[in-house]
Each structure stands twice: as structure tokens, then as C-alpha cells.
Design a protein around this motif. Structure first.
Motif, PDB file in Angstrom:
ATOM      1  N   LEU A   9       0.810  -1.221   0.000  1.00 28.55           N
ATOM      2  CA  LEU A   9       0.000   0.000   0.000  1.00 28.55           C
ATOM      3  C   LEU A   9       0.845   1.273   0.000  1.00 28.55           C
ATOM      4  N   TYR A  10       2.133   1.143  -0.196  1.00 33.77           N
ATOM      5  CA  TYR A  10       3.012   2.313  -0.149  1.00 33.77           C
ATOM      6  C   TYR A  10       2.846   3.219  -1.364  1.00 33.77           C
ATOM      7  N   GLU A  11       2.582   2.637  -2.517  1.00 34.98           N
ATOM      8  CA  GLU A  11       2.432   3.380  -3.766  1.00 34.98           C
ATOM      9  C   GLU A  11       1.124   2.976  -4.431  1.00 34.98           C
ATOM     10  N   ALA A  12       0.620   3.831  -5.301  1.00 29.19           N
ATOM     11  CA  ALA A  12      -0.557   3.478  -6.098  1.00 29.19           C
ATOM     12  C   ALA A  12      -0.178   2.386  -7.092  1.00 29.19           C
ATOM     13  N   VAL A  13      -1.169   1.740  -7.658  1.00 26.90           N
ATOM     14  CA  VAL A  13      -0.971   0.710  -8.679  1.00 26.90           C
ATOM     15  C   VAL A  13      -1.645   1.201  -9.958  1.00 26.90           C
ATOM     16  N   VAL A  56      -8.682  -0.505  -0.033  1.00 33.30           N
ATOM     17  CA  VAL A  56      -8.541  -0.725   1.409  1.00 33.30           C
ATOM     18  C   VAL A  56      -8.033   0.506   2.157  1.00 33.30           C
ATOM     19  N   ARG A  57      -7.721   1.541   1.428  1.00 29.37           N
ATOM     20  CA  ARG A  57      -7.445   2.866   2.013  1.00 29.37           C
ATOM     21  C   ARG A  57      -7.640   3.878   0.899  1.00 29.37           C
ATOM     22  N   ASP A  58      -7.887   5.121   1.260  1.00 29.54           N
ATOM     23  CA  ASP A  58      -8.223   6.140   0.266  1.00 29.54           C
ATOM     24  C   ASP A  58      -7.075   6.483  -0.673  1.00 29.54           C
ATOM     25  N   GLN A  59      -5.866   6.421  -0.177  1.00 23.41           N
ATOM     26  CA  GLN A  59      -4.710   6.864  -0.956  1.00 23.41           C
ATOM     27  C   GLN A  59      -3.498   6.023  -0.560  1.00 23.41           C
ATOM     28  N   ALA A  60      -2.598   5.838  -1.511  1.00 26.00           N
ATOM     29  CA  ALA A  60      -1.349   5.143  -1.207  1.00 26.00           C
ATOM     30  C   ALA A  60      -0.621   5.882  -0.084  1.00 26.00           C
ATOM     31  N   ILE A  61       0.086   5.147   0.736  1.00 29.06           N
ATOM     32  CA  ILE A  61       0.675   5.687   1.966  1.00 29.06           C
ATOM     33  C   ILE A  61       1.694   6.798   1.709  1.00 29.06           C
TER      34      ILE A  61
END
Length: 114
Positions: A9-13, A56-61
Motif C-alpha cells: 500500500l506504499y504506492e498506487a498501482v 482498502v485505504r483512500d490513498q497510497a501511503i
């Protein structure tokens, strides 16, 4: 085949900037969809994919401006969501190191970890 792709979840995909794993997950996921598989991607809501997205979260971390956030809590929340749906998949492909090992022992025979 019903396949779950579980990404960090660190970066967008795919990633907006740097993100080797997330870029590979993006290409792999879209290629599996193109081959006719039923693919579900567990990622942040800013993901762009041809698969079914479970945000699973709004934005990448890394690019999230919130001052207080926990990468461990975010990943544990995602794993809980994947575990709730584990019976829906033939294969669950984890790209999240080994954090999922203790939680998915009952269905380890249908998991892949890279």
C-alpha cells in the motif's frame, strides 16, 4: 480462474512516481484480465486497473499528506479484508513480503508469495 492480487500500500498501482513492485503488479493484473481471468486487486483507492478493485485505504501511503498514519495498520486491515474473502479465490497472490503467513495457513495451498 479467480485470482486475488494483494499489493503493498506504499504506492498506487501503477505508481505515480517510483514503485517497482506496484508497477509489476499493475502489468501482471491487467495481463491476467486480458487472458480472461477473474481478477480482484486489493490496493489503495487511487489504483488504476482493469480488474475489480477492492480499495482498502483512500490513498497510497507515501503520497498521503495525513500526518499520522501507520503502514502496518493499513496492511493488517487489508489482510483482514483478503482473509474474509479468501474462499472466493482459486489463487491469492501476495506481493507484501511475509506479513500474511500466520493468517493464511488454513489456505496456504492456494497462495503465492513474491
Amino acid at each position: 480462474m479467480k485470482i486475488a492480487q494483494v499489493t503493498p500500500l506504499y504506492e498506487a498501482v501503477p505508481p505515480r512516481l517510483y514503485g517497482g513492485t506496484e508497477r509489476v503488479v499493475a502489468h501482471l493484473t491487467d495481463a491476467l484480465v486480458d487472458l480472461g481471468h477473474d481478477v480482484t486487486l486489493f490496493a489503495s483507492a487511487d489504483a488504476e486497473t482493469r480488474a475489480r478493485l477492492i480499495p482498502v485505504r483512500d490513498q497510497a501511503i507515501r503520497l498521503d499528506p495525513a500526518p499520522l498514519k501507520s503502514d502496518l495498520a493499513a496492511h493488517m486491515t487489508m489482510l483482514a479484508e483478503v482473509l474474509k474473502r479468501a474462499d472466493d479465490f482459486d489463487v491469492i497472490h501476495f506481493h507484501t513480503d511475509m506479513i500474511h503467513f500466520p493468517f493464511f495457513s488454513r489456505c496456504a495451498d492456494k497462495t503465492v508469495t513474491t
